[in-house]
Scaffold this active site. Structure first.
Site, short mmCIF file in Angstrom:
data_model
loop_
_atom_site.label_atom_id
_atom_site.label_comp_id
_atom_site.label_asym_id
_atom_site.label_seq_id
_atom_site.Cartn_x
_atom_site.Cartn_y
_atom_site.Cartn_z
N HIS A 3 0.84 -1.21 0.00
CA HIS A 3 0.00 0.00 0.00
C HIS A 3 0.86 1.25 0.00
O HIS A 3 2.05 1.20 0.33
CB HIS A 3 -0.96 0.03 1.19
CG HIS A 3 -0.31 -0.04 2.54
ND1 HIS A 3 -0.07 -1.23 3.20
CD2 HIS A 3 0.18 0.92 3.36
CE1 HIS A 3 0.50 -0.99 4.36
NE2 HIS A 3 0.69 0.32 4.49
N HIS A 22 4.05 7.06 3.82
CA HIS A 22 4.97 5.94 3.62
C HIS A 22 4.47 5.02 2.51
O HIS A 22 3.33 5.13 2.07
CB HIS A 22 5.19 5.16 4.93
CG HIS A 22 3.99 4.41 5.46
ND1 HIS A 22 3.14 4.96 6.41
CD2 HIS A 22 3.50 3.18 5.19
CE1 HIS A 22 2.19 4.07 6.70
NE2 HIS A 22 2.38 2.98 5.97
N GLU A 55 7.73 0.91 4.94
CA GLU A 55 7.22 -0.14 5.82
C GLU A 55 7.41 -1.47 5.11
O GLU A 55 7.19 -1.56 3.90
CB GLU A 55 5.72 0.11 6.06
CG GLU A 55 5.04 -0.94 6.94
CD GLU A 55 3.54 -0.65 7.15
OE1 GLU A 55 2.95 0.11 6.37
OE2 GLU A 55 3.00 -1.21 8.11
CO CO Z 1 1.20 1.20 6.29
#
Ligand code: CO
Length: 134
Positions: A7, A79, A130
């Protein structure tokens, strides 16, 4: 080592308004808000055919994204998350190459109930990354 883009996360000042923009203006499939007290955020996931968008809104006064929104009052990309097969192996690979892992270096449980880690933006062209074990 990294796999699919899980994502892209966008910090937003108004979660309902942002969810409505993705649902009504962009015509996307928008999930229900989920509180994540361990991470100090409320999230809404937007399902796209090839990836997801994670809308992030602060939960609590010491939310880690309060500072980001203070600097970016209309919101912004916060992020990106990449999938990895083995988060411990990925972490050790990165540490051995001089990358910095945020926090105590141990995975936390992320928004999908899977282990996640964050990497220092200065090591990745100013992008907070991440990693999520899948
Ligand atoms: Co995230």
């Amino acid at each position: 080592m990294i796999g699919k883009l899980s994502h892209v996360a966008i910090a937003v000042p108004d979660l309902d308004a942002a969810a409505a923009t993705y649902r009504d203006t962009l015509g996307a499939t928008v999930g229900a808000p989920q509180d994540e007290p361990d991470h100090g955020v409320t999230v809404v996931f937007i399902e796209l055919p090839n990836t997801k968008i994670e809308l992030l809104h602060p939960l609590g006064e010491d939310s880690p994204i309060n500072g980001f929104l203070a600097k970016n009052p209309s919101g912004g990309i916060h992020h990106m998350c990449f999938e990895v097969d083995d988060i411990i192996a990925a972490r050790d690979h990165l540490l051995a190459r001089g990358a910095r892992v945020l926090g105590d270096g141990n995975p936390k449980t992320g928004a999908h109930g899977k282990p996640v880690l964050f990497l220092h933006p200065r090591d990745f062209n100013g992008t907070l990354i991440e990693l999520e074990e899948v």
